[in-house]
Design a protein around this motif. Structure first.
Motif, PDB file in Angstrom:
ATOM      1  N   LYS A  84      -0.322  27.158  20.252  1.00 56.59           N
ATOM      2  CA  LYS A  84      -1.691  26.802  20.656  1.00 56.59           C
ATOM      3  C   LYS A  84      -2.468  26.156  19.515  1.00 56.59           C
ATOM      4  CE  LYS A  84      -2.102  30.468  24.095  1.00 56.59           C
ATOM      5  NZ  LYS A  84      -2.731  31.765  24.393  1.00 56.59           N
ATOM      6  N   GLY A  85      -1.826  26.027  18.349  1.00 52.84           N
ATOM      7  CA  GLY A  85      -2.463  25.338  17.239  1.00 52.84           C
ATOM      8  C   GLY A  85      -2.956  26.216  16.105  1.00 52.84           C
ATOM      9  N   ALA A  86      -2.668  27.506  16.126  1.00 42.93           N
ATOM     10  CA  ALA A  86      -3.082  28.384  15.030  1.00 42.93           C
ATOM     11  C   ALA A  86      -2.393  27.967  13.741  1.00 42.93           C
ATOM     12  CB  ALA A  86      -2.749  29.838  15.367  1.00 42.93           C
ATOM     13  N   LYS A  87      -3.040  28.209  12.627  1.00 43.82           N
ATOM     14  CA  LYS A  87      -2.501  27.852  11.304  1.00 43.82           C
ATOM     15  C   LYS A  87      -1.493  28.905  10.845  1.00 43.82           C
ATOM     16  CE  LYS A  87      -5.285  24.340  10.699  1.00 43.82           C
ATOM     17  NZ  LYS A  87      -4.787  23.038  11.020  1.00 43.82           N
ATOM     18  N   PHE A  88      -0.315  28.448  10.472  1.00 45.51           N
ATOM     19  CA  PHE A  88       0.770  29.340  10.073  1.00 45.51           C
ATOM     20  C   PHE A  88       0.336  30.276   8.943  1.00 45.51           C
ATOM     21  CE2 PHE A  88       4.745  30.871   8.483  1.00 45.51           C
ATOM     22  CZ  PHE A  88       5.638  30.792   9.549  1.00 45.51           C
ATOM     23  N   HIS A  89      -0.267  29.703   7.900  1.00 50.73           N
ATOM     24  CA  HIS A  89      -0.614  30.516   6.731  1.00 50.73           C
ATOM     25  C   HIS A  89      -1.635  31.608   7.054  1.00 50.73           C
ATOM     26  CE1 HIS A  89      -3.867  27.538   6.520  1.00 50.73           C
ATOM     27  NE2 HIS A  89      -4.508  28.392   5.753  1.00 50.73           N
ATOM     28  N   LEU A  90      -2.534  31.330   7.986  1.00 48.50           N
ATOM     29  CA  LEU A  90      -3.520  32.350   8.373  1.00 48.50           C
ATOM     30  C   LEU A  90      -2.865  33.490   9.150  1.00 48.50           C
ATOM     31  CD1 LEU A  90      -6.541  30.086   9.391  1.00 48.50           C
ATOM     32  CD2 LEU A  90      -6.179  31.323   7.233  1.00 48.50           C
TER      33      LEU A  90
END
Length: 92
Positions: free
Chosen positions: A27-33
């Motif tokens: 869904k577009g979440a940032k991997f590092h977060l």
């Protein structure tokens, strides 16, 4: 044939949690977060960044994905440590 790879990963204990995280990534979440939030690996402090490593340094299942899997695509794998979501950044 590549001799080194650079990867990020998120380590969790349960497959269901790993699958939920994969859906968030889709869904577009940032991997590092997500790594900082969910990963139980010490690398979570660095956003899941494992840095560059050599072929054979990681457990077999992890190594296989890092050296043969699609680059920049999150992969779900199981090792003796738990469930990993692995994203290979590059190979050299």
């Amino acid at each position: 044939m590549a001799n080194t790879a650079h990867a990020l990963h998120i380590l969790v204990k349960h497959k269901e949690k790993a699958e939920t995280i994969l859906k968030e990534l889709e869904k577009g979440a940032k991997f590092h977060l997500l790594a900082k939030k969910y990963s139980i690996c010490p690398s979570s402090k660095k956003g899941g960044d494992l840095g560059e490593f050599k072929r054979g340094q990681m457990v077999a299942q992890f190594d296989k994905v890092c050296f043969t899997g699609e680059i920049l695509k999150p992969h779900l794998i199981k090792t003796k440590f738990g469930w990993h979501i692995v994203k290979v950044l590059y190979r050299t």
